[in-house]
Design an enzyme around this catalytic site. Structure first.
Site, PDB file in Angstrom:
ATOM      1  N   LYS A 100      18.691  57.174  61.579  1.00  0.00           N
ATOM      2  CA  LYS A 100      19.296  55.998  60.950  1.00  0.00           C
ATOM      3  C   LYS A 100      18.231  54.930  60.650  1.00  0.00           C
ATOM      4  O   LYS A 100      17.096  55.016  61.158  1.00  0.00           O
ATOM      5  CB  LYS A 100      20.391  55.461  61.876  1.00  0.00           C
ATOM      6  CG  LYS A 100      21.549  56.447  62.072  1.00  0.00           C
ATOM      7  CD  LYS A 100      22.624  55.889  63.003  1.00  0.00           C
ATOM      8  CE  LYS A 100      23.796  56.840  63.131  1.00  0.00           C
ATOM      9  NZ  LYS A 100      24.882  56.259  63.965  1.00  0.00           N
ATOM     10  N   TYR A 135      31.057  58.691  56.138  1.00  0.00           N
ATOM     11  CA  TYR A 135      31.851  58.218  57.279  1.00  0.00           C
ATOM     12  C   TYR A 135      33.332  58.038  56.925  1.00  0.00           C
ATOM     13  O   TYR A 135      34.025  57.235  57.559  1.00  0.00           O
ATOM     14  CB  TYR A 135      31.263  56.901  57.805  1.00  0.00           C
ATOM     15  CG  TYR A 135      30.031  57.079  58.677  1.00  0.00           C
ATOM     16  CD1 TYR A 135      30.052  57.903  59.815  1.00  0.00           C
ATOM     17  CD2 TYR A 135      28.848  56.405  58.387  1.00  0.00           C
ATOM     18  CE1 TYR A 135      28.930  58.045  60.622  1.00  0.00           C
ATOM     19  CE2 TYR A 135      27.717  56.546  59.200  1.00  0.00           C
ATOM     20  CZ  TYR A 135      27.767  57.364  60.317  1.00  0.00           C
ATOM     21  OH  TYR A 135      26.657  57.499  61.119  1.00  0.00           O
ATOM     22  N   PHE A 142      34.955  48.583  62.875  1.00  0.00           N
ATOM     23  CA  PHE A 142      33.501  48.464  62.696  1.00  0.00           C
ATOM     24  C   PHE A 142      33.005  49.124  61.409  1.00  0.00           C
ATOM     25  O   PHE A 142      31.806  49.175  61.161  1.00  0.00           O
ATOM     26  CB  PHE A 142      32.767  49.054  63.911  1.00  0.00           C
ATOM     27  CG  PHE A 142      33.110  50.498  64.220  1.00  0.00           C
ATOM     28  CD1 PHE A 142      32.510  51.546  63.532  1.00  0.00           C
ATOM     29  CD2 PHE A 142      34.034  50.806  65.210  1.00  0.00           C
ATOM     30  CE1 PHE A 142      32.816  52.866  63.813  1.00  0.00           C
ATOM     31  CE2 PHE A 142      34.359  52.126  65.505  1.00  0.00           C
ATOM     32  CZ  PHE A 142      33.742  53.166  64.795  1.00  0.00           C
ATOM     33  N   ARG A 181      24.171  67.834  69.418  1.00  0.00           N
ATOM     34  CA  ARG A 181      24.927  66.698  69.983  1.00  0.00           C
ATOM     35  C   ARG A 181      24.485  66.404  71.420  1.00  0.00           C
ATOM     36  O   ARG A 181      24.406  65.243  71.822  1.00  0.00           O
ATOM     37  CB  ARG A 181      26.432  66.994  69.954  1.00  0.00           C
ATOM     38  CG  ARG A 181      27.044  67.030  68.571  1.00  0.00           C
ATOM     39  CD  ARG A 181      27.202  65.675  67.943  1.00  0.00           C
ATOM     40  NE  ARG A 181      28.187  64.849  68.590  1.00  0.00           N
ATOM     41  CZ  ARG A 181      28.723  63.753  68.051  1.00  0.00           C
ATOM     42  NH1 ARG A 181      28.351  63.342  66.845  1.00  0.00           N
ATOM     43  NH2 ARG A 181      29.596  63.048  68.702  1.00  0.00           N
ATOM     44  N   THR A 195      27.827  58.677  71.931  1.00  0.00           N
ATOM     45  CA  THR A 195      27.851  57.685  70.847  1.00  0.00           C
ATOM     46  C   THR A 195      27.337  56.335  71.346  1.00  0.00           C
ATOM     47  O   THR A 195      26.544  55.668  70.678  1.00  0.00           O
ATOM     48  CB  THR A 195      29.293  57.528  70.304  1.00  0.00           C
ATOM     49  OG1 THR A 195      29.740  58.809  69.867  1.00  0.00           O
ATOM     50  CG2 THR A 195      29.356  56.528  69.173  1.00  0.00           C
ATOM     51  N   ARG A 219      19.451  59.152  72.360  1.00  0.00           N
ATOM     52  CA  ARG A 219      20.042  57.814  72.485  1.00  0.00           C
ATOM     53  C   ARG A 219      19.821  57.241  73.887  1.00  0.00           C
ATOM     54  O   ARG A 219      19.668  56.026  74.053  1.00  0.00           O
ATOM     55  CB  ARG A 219      21.534  57.873  72.148  1.00  0.00           C
ATOM     56  CG  ARG A 219      21.796  58.043  70.644  1.00  0.00           C
ATOM     57  CD  ARG A 219      23.236  58.418  70.395  1.00  0.00           C
ATOM     58  NE  ARG A 219      23.594  58.448  68.983  1.00  0.00           N
ATOM     59  CZ  ARG A 219      24.721  59.011  68.531  1.00  0.00           C
ATOM     60  NH1 ARG A 219      25.568  59.580  69.365  1.00  0.00           N
ATOM     61  NH2 ARG A 219      24.991  59.012  67.243  1.00  0.00           N
ATOM     62  N   ASN A 279      22.461  52.910  67.097  1.00  0.00           N
ATOM     63  CA  ASN A 279      22.200  54.057  67.976  1.00  0.00           C
ATOM     64  C   ASN A 279      21.291  55.130  67.363  1.00  0.00           C
ATOM     65  O   ASN A 279      21.308  56.279  67.782  1.00  0.00           O
ATOM     66  CB  ASN A 279      23.512  54.636  68.525  1.00  0.00           C
ATOM     67  CG  ASN A 279      24.432  55.159  67.434  1.00  0.00           C
ATOM     68  OD1 ASN A 279      24.098  55.050  66.259  1.00  0.00           O
ATOM     69  ND2 ASN A 279      25.552  55.728  67.817  1.00  0.00           N
ATOM     70  N   HIS A 307      22.172  60.204  63.794  1.00  0.00           N
ATOM     71  CA  HIS A 307      23.465  60.858  63.528  1.00  0.00           C
ATOM     72  C   HIS A 307      23.317  62.369  63.718  1.00  0.00           C
ATOM     73  O   HIS A 307      22.281  62.941  63.388  1.00  0.00           O
ATOM     74  CB  HIS A 307      23.908  60.603  62.079  1.00  0.00           C
ATOM     75  CG  HIS A 307      25.045  61.489  61.666  1.00  0.00           C
ATOM     76  ND1 HIS A 307      26.358  61.194  61.966  1.00  0.00           N
ATOM     77  CD2 HIS A 307      25.069  62.700  61.040  1.00  0.00           C
ATOM     78  CE1 HIS A 307      27.133  62.175  61.524  1.00  0.00           C
ATOM     79  NE2 HIS A 307      26.379  63.103  60.952  1.00  0.00           N
ATOM     80  N   GLU A 317      28.850  67.661  55.506  1.00  0.00           N
ATOM     81  CA  GLU A 317      27.769  66.674  55.462  1.00  0.00           C
ATOM     82  C   GLU A 317      26.541  67.238  54.751  1.00  0.00           C
ATOM     83  O   GLU A 317      25.905  66.540  53.958  1.00  0.00           O
ATOM     84  CB  GLU A 317      27.423  66.232  56.890  1.00  0.00           C
ATOM     85  CG  GLU A 317      28.549  65.410  57.520  1.00  0.00           C
ATOM     86  CD  GLU A 317      28.371  65.130  59.005  1.00  0.00           C
ATOM     87  OE1 GLU A 317      29.271  64.493  59.584  1.00  0.00           O
ATOM     88  OE2 GLU A 317      27.351  65.539  59.593  1.00  0.00           O
TER      89      GLU A 317
HETATM   90  P1  IDP Z   1      28.867  59.703  66.610  1.00  0.00           P
HETATM   91  O1  IDP Z   1      27.778  59.113  65.718  1.00  0.00           O
HETATM   92  O2  IDP Z   1      28.391  59.852  68.027  1.00  0.00           O
HETATM   93  O3  IDP Z   1      29.454  60.965  66.046  1.00  0.00           O
HETATM   94  P2  IDP Z   1      31.285  58.340  65.717  1.00  0.00           P
HETATM   95  O4  IDP Z   1      32.466  58.026  66.550  1.00  0.00           O
HETATM   96  O5  IDP Z   1      31.407  59.416  64.680  1.00  0.00           O
HETATM   97  O6  IDP Z   1      30.059  58.631  66.702  1.00  0.00           O
HETATM   98  O7  IDP Z   1      30.854  56.986  65.008  1.00  0.00           O
HETATM   99  C1  IDP Z   1      29.895  56.976  63.975  1.00  0.00           C
HETATM  100  C2  IDP Z   1      28.959  55.832  64.181  1.00  0.00           C
HETATM  101  O8  IDP Z   1      29.685  54.606  64.088  1.00  0.00           O
HETATM  102  C3  IDP Z   1      28.281  55.765  65.548  1.00  0.00           C
HETATM  103  O9  IDP Z   1      27.158  56.612  65.657  1.00  0.00           O
HETATM  104  C4  IDP Z   1      27.899  54.301  65.608  1.00  0.00           C
HETATM  105  O10 IDP Z   1      26.753  54.044  64.793  1.00  0.00           O
HETATM  106  C5  IDP Z   1      29.104  53.642  64.953  1.00  0.00           C
HETATM  107  N1  IDP Z   1      30.104  53.233  65.950  1.00  0.00           N
HETATM  108  C6  IDP Z   1      30.953  54.027  66.659  1.00  0.00           C
HETATM  109  N2  IDP Z   1      31.726  53.315  67.487  1.00  0.00           N
HETATM  110  C7  IDP Z   1      31.386  52.022  67.270  1.00  0.00           C
HETATM  111  C8  IDP Z   1      31.835  50.767  67.832  1.00  0.00           C
HETATM  112  O11 IDP Z   1      32.723  50.718  68.688  1.00  0.00           O
HETATM  113  N3  IDP Z   1      31.234  49.646  67.367  1.00  0.00           N
HETATM  114  C9  IDP Z   1      30.262  49.659  66.415  1.00  0.00           C
HETATM  115  N4  IDP Z   1      29.794  50.811  65.875  1.00  0.00           N
HETATM  116  C10 IDP Z   1      30.348  51.971  66.293  1.00  0.00           C
HETATM  117 MG    MG Z   2      30.590  61.265  64.327  1.00  0.00          MG
END
Ligand code: IDP
Ligand code: MG
Length: 150
Positions: free
Chosen positions: A11, A51, A59, A87, A93, A104, A114, A117, A128
């Site tokens: 990212k 997304y 968010f 993963r 996450t 992470r 974070n 991806h 994707e």
């Molecule tokens: P992942 O990246 O671990 O698959 P997802 O739930 O798919 O997690 O969420 C995508 C991205 O959205 C996360 O990697 C993070 O950058 C962001 N994200 C997820 N949850 C939150 C939150 O509660 N607040 C702000 N950003 C979030």
């Molecule tokens: Mg995800």
């Protein structure tokens, strides 16, 4: 386990913080095969597609702003169980829940910054990969990880 492809993206914060080499190194040394890679400053529209399943989340707009704030390194890695193992290598996450030794867990603190991806299923990986790469960009070659001695 079967041979799979997963979509991994460093990212904008990971790129800005100089973590490209470290992250590529982990996937390379694990034994996965790099099939495609590009540095790309993705548009907000492209990221909204990427997304799409999160569009109802509070968010979402912040996430699109973050992801379109600078270039990302988009990659496809291939190997046995690449989606699930990828993963595990990423961590949770929320970096606060990520164990040391994960990407992470080692390199970030905030859930909204974070750094990386990774696809969460073989099906989402396929979607994707086709969103980020044309079929011609997926390079066909033999890596040492596929040779008889390995
Ligand atoms: P992942 O990246 O671990 O698959 P997802 O739930 O798919 O997690 O969420 C995508 C991205 O959205 C996360 O990697 C993070 O950058 C962001 N994200 C997820 N949850 C939150 C939150 O509660 N607040 C702000 N950003 C979030
Ligand atoms: Mg995800």
């Amino acid at each position: 386990m079967s041979t799979e492809r997963t979509f991994i993206a460093i990212k904008p914060d990971g790129v800005q913080r100089g973590l490209i080499g470290e992250i590529i190194k982990r996937f390379e040394q694990k034994g996965f095969k790099l099939v495609a890679m590009k540095l790309i400053h993705a548009s907000a529209d492209h990221l909204r597609q990427h997304y799409a399943d999160l569009k109802e989340k509070p968010f979402f707009s912040g996430l699109i702003k973050y992801m379109s704030s600078g270039p990302v390194v988009a990659m496809v890695w291939e190997g046995l169980g690449a989606v699930k193992t990828g993963r595990v290598m990423l961590g949770e996450t929320n970096p606060a829940d990520s164990k040391p030794g994960t990407i992470r867990g080692d390199y970030c603190i905030q859930i909204d910054r974070n750094i990386i991806h990774g696809s969460d299923s073989v099906d989402s990986a396929k979607e994707e990969i086709s969103l980020w790469f044309t079929p011609e960009e997926l390079v066909s070659y033999t890596s040492c990880a596929e040779s008889w001695i390995y």
